[in-house]
Design a protein around this motif. Structure first.
Motif, PDB file in Angstrom:
ATOM      1  N   ASP A   1      56.341  84.092  85.892  1.00 58.16           N
ATOM      2  CA  ASP A   1      57.183  82.902  86.015  1.00 58.16           C
ATOM      3  C   ASP A   1      58.580  83.115  85.447  1.00 58.16           C
ATOM      4  OD1 ASP A   1      54.925  81.729  87.022  1.00 58.16           O
ATOM      5  OD2 ASP A   1      54.589  80.378  85.320  1.00 58.16           O
TER       6      ASP A   1
ATOM      7  N   TYR B   1      42.805  81.993  76.318  1.00 55.61           N
ATOM      8  CA  TYR B   1      43.772  81.703  77.398  1.00 55.61           C
ATOM      9  C   TYR B   1      43.081  80.776  78.401  1.00 55.61           C
ATOM     10  CZ  TYR B   1      46.852  82.475  81.440  1.00 55.61           C
ATOM     11  OH  TYR B   1      47.701  82.304  82.506  1.00 55.61           O
TER      12      TYR B   1
ATOM     13  N   ARG C   1      56.990  76.544  88.077  1.00 60.33           N
ATOM     14  CA  ARG C   1      55.664  77.168  88.097  1.00 60.33           C
ATOM     15  C   ARG C   1      54.784  76.481  89.144  1.00 60.33           C
ATOM     16  NH1 ARG C   1      52.299  77.824  82.546  1.00 60.33           N
ATOM     17  NH2 ARG C   1      53.214  79.883  82.788  1.00 60.33           N
TER      18      ARG C   1
ATOM     19  N   GLU D   1      50.048  88.004  71.701  1.00 64.27           N
ATOM     20  CA  GLU D   1      49.711  86.706  72.307  1.00 64.27           C
ATOM     21  C   GLU D   1      49.214  85.783  71.189  1.00 64.27           C
ATOM     22  OE1 GLU D   1      49.563  84.915  75.354  1.00 64.27           O
ATOM     23  OE2 GLU D   1      48.752  83.416  73.975  1.00 64.27           O
TER      24      GLU D   1
ATOM     25  N   SER E   1      56.165  88.743  79.541  1.00 60.19           N
ATOM     26  CA  SER E   1      55.561  87.816  80.510  1.00 60.19           C
ATOM     27  C   SER E   1      55.216  86.518  79.782  1.00 60.19           C
ATOM     28  CB  SER E   1      54.327  88.445  81.166  1.00 60.19           C
ATOM     29  OG  SER E   1      53.978  87.738  82.335  1.00 60.19           O
TER      30      SER E   1
END
Ligand SMILES: Cc1cc2nc3c(=O)[nH]c(=O)nc-3n(C[C@H](O)[C@H](O)[C@H](O)COP(=O)(O)OP(=O)(O)OC[C@H]3O[C@@H](n4cnc5c(N)ncnc54)[C@H](O)[C@@H]3O)c2cc1C
Length: 422
Positions: free
Chosen positions: A319, A69, A191, A64, A134
């Motif tokens: 998504d 986040y 989304r 990531e 993801s």
């Protein structure tokens, strides 16, 4: 231990960046290896569940790029002043310290499905037995003529939370009195189906306080949208006369923008605006395409375990996945991640796997203490994730019900973020 692991990661990344040839990181002590790309709703949940439930039997690496986040959920509430940015930010330390997940802050830039490796921007190469993707969404280039990511500072999307949310909020607060806010909404699928309409509600709420003569123009290419009756009732009740929606009948499928001039052209009619929130059409995050598991837009998956229809050792969550009836939501991504984590753990350690069950609820706030929701349960069929049962808030509900619905959403937020990061 946290300090040592972090230090190791930092040194590893620096070393990798200085090597001319990629390195294969393979120090897994013979354990099966899972690499997860994307530390958001789907990826963080999947990594956490695999590491937690396998009790160290599986080597889990989470890739990531961001150290923080920001959840998109509640980012509309941040724009309206109901939360602070800090309240929607989360970090990865606990995943490393408590569950032993190897958190690597880097971009995945390639997937070699034959060699079963993931290449990182820093130069490292990660081997995997199972790969979980993801990566969320990217925007379809040219979807709104005149707009590109190069223009996102003039016309923010705020559809990936963080600096874009801050920017949009700052632009709204700087609008001249009596000014005009515009949103260009995306076509399906995208989304968070209620997201644009919750945002319209939250922008209306903040303008009602700070700029009561301001107007809101919603340019929407869709005939219908999620929870439409509930939103329209709420807009009439709380923000009467403030919001104008232009649908496909009036040219909203033919829209261009000019970020320099701050204009929106709707089928030849040029509108001057002060803030323009462009939310373009979307597709799976680019790495899914690079892995060769998309149909050009989304990644088709098998409902039972979220495995890619192109490769049984690659799973796609959230998504980016084309899975059937579930909306693209954080709740859905988290639910899919748990199904996937169980299947991956079962495949790699022979542990028991139960039939897939999925749930989702999407809450939206229309005004203070006026919350609404829509939700469903789902099961895996051979074709898709199929809806079993659903529910939705009703128009005309009393204030106590709406307040309870909002409070439920606050509880859900605490629960899902703990399920991802704690
Ligand atoms: C305004 C708004 C409001 C919303 N409200 C709600 C709500 O109330 N409830 C709800 O359930 N959902 C809500 N959502 C939807 C929710 O945010 C998403 O559906 C959810 O985050 C999807 O999870 P994901 O794992 O697919 O993607 P994300 O959570 O976006 O995670 C993707 C991650 O992958 C990383 N990544 C991408 N490419 C790479 C790469 N190449 N290498 C490494 N990492 C990569 C990204 O940095 C990112 O952190 C909302 C969305 C918006 C925009």
């Amino acid at each position: 231990m946290t300090f040592n692991r972090r230090k190791f990661i930092a040194v590893g990344a620096a070393t990798a960046a200085t090597l001319s040839a990629p390195r294969v990181l393979a120090d897994n002590h013979g354990k099966p290896r899972v690499v997860v790309i994307g530390g958001g709703s789907g990826g963080a949940t999947a990594a956490r569940y695999i590491a937690k439930d396998s009790k160290g039997a599986i080597d889990v690496t989470l890739v990531e790029p961001s150290r923080t986040y920001f959840t998109c959920y509640f980012s509309n509430l941040y724009i309206a002043g109901f939360t602070e940015l800090g309240d929607i930010s989360h970090t990865y330390g606990t995943l490393a310290a408590k569950y032993g997940i190897n958190v690597v802050h880097d971009w995945a830039v390639d997937v070699d499905r034959d060699a079963k490796t993931v290449s990182l921007a820093g130069g490292s190469v990660l081997p995997y037995d199972k790969l979980i993707l993801s990566p969320g969404i990217d925007f379809v280039e040219g979807a709104v003529p005149g707009w590109s990511v190069a223009a996102q500072n003039k016309m923010p999307h705020a559809y990936k939370a963080g600096s874009q949310s801050e920017l949009l909020k700052a632009q709204i607060m700087a609008m001249p009195q009596g000014g005009r806010f515009a949103m260009v909404a995306p076509p399906d699928p995208f989304r968070c189906p209620p997201g644009p309409y919750e945002r319209i509600s939250m922008v209306a709420h903040v303008l009602k306080q700070t700029n009561p003569t301001a107007k809101i123009l919603l340019v929407d290419p869709k005939e219908k949208f999620s929870k439409q009756g509930l939103f329209e009732e709420g807009w009439e009740r709380h923000y009467s006369g403030m919001i104008e929606r232009v649908g496909p009948d009036f040219g909203a499928t033919n829209v261009t923008v000019d970020p320099e001039a701050m204009t929106v052209d709707i089928d030849g009619s040029v509108e001057n605006v002060d803030v323009c929130n462009v939310i373009p059409a979307q597709k799976a995050g680019r790495i899914a395409d690079m892995a060769g598991v998309t149909d050009g837009n989304w990644a088709p998956v098998n409902a039972a375990d979220m495995s890619s229809k192109a490769d049984p050792d690659v799973h796609v969550l959230g998504d980016a996945a084309q899975q059937g009836d579930m909306p693209k939501s954080g709740f859905a991504a988290n639910s899919q991640a748990k199904v996937c984590a169980m299947a991956v753990r079962g495949a790699l350690t022979d542990s028991k796997v139960f039939p897939a069950k999925f749930t989702n609820t999407c809450w939206s706030l229309i005004a203070p203490d006026d919350g609404v929701k829509v939700g469903a349960t789902y099961e895996a069929t051979a074709e898709k994730i199929a809806k079993v049962d659903g529910f939705v808030s009703q128009t005309g509900e009393d204030a106590a019900t709406r307040k309870a619905t909002y409070e439920e959403s606050v509880g859900w937020y605490a629960g899902i973020t703990a399920d991802m990061f704690n």
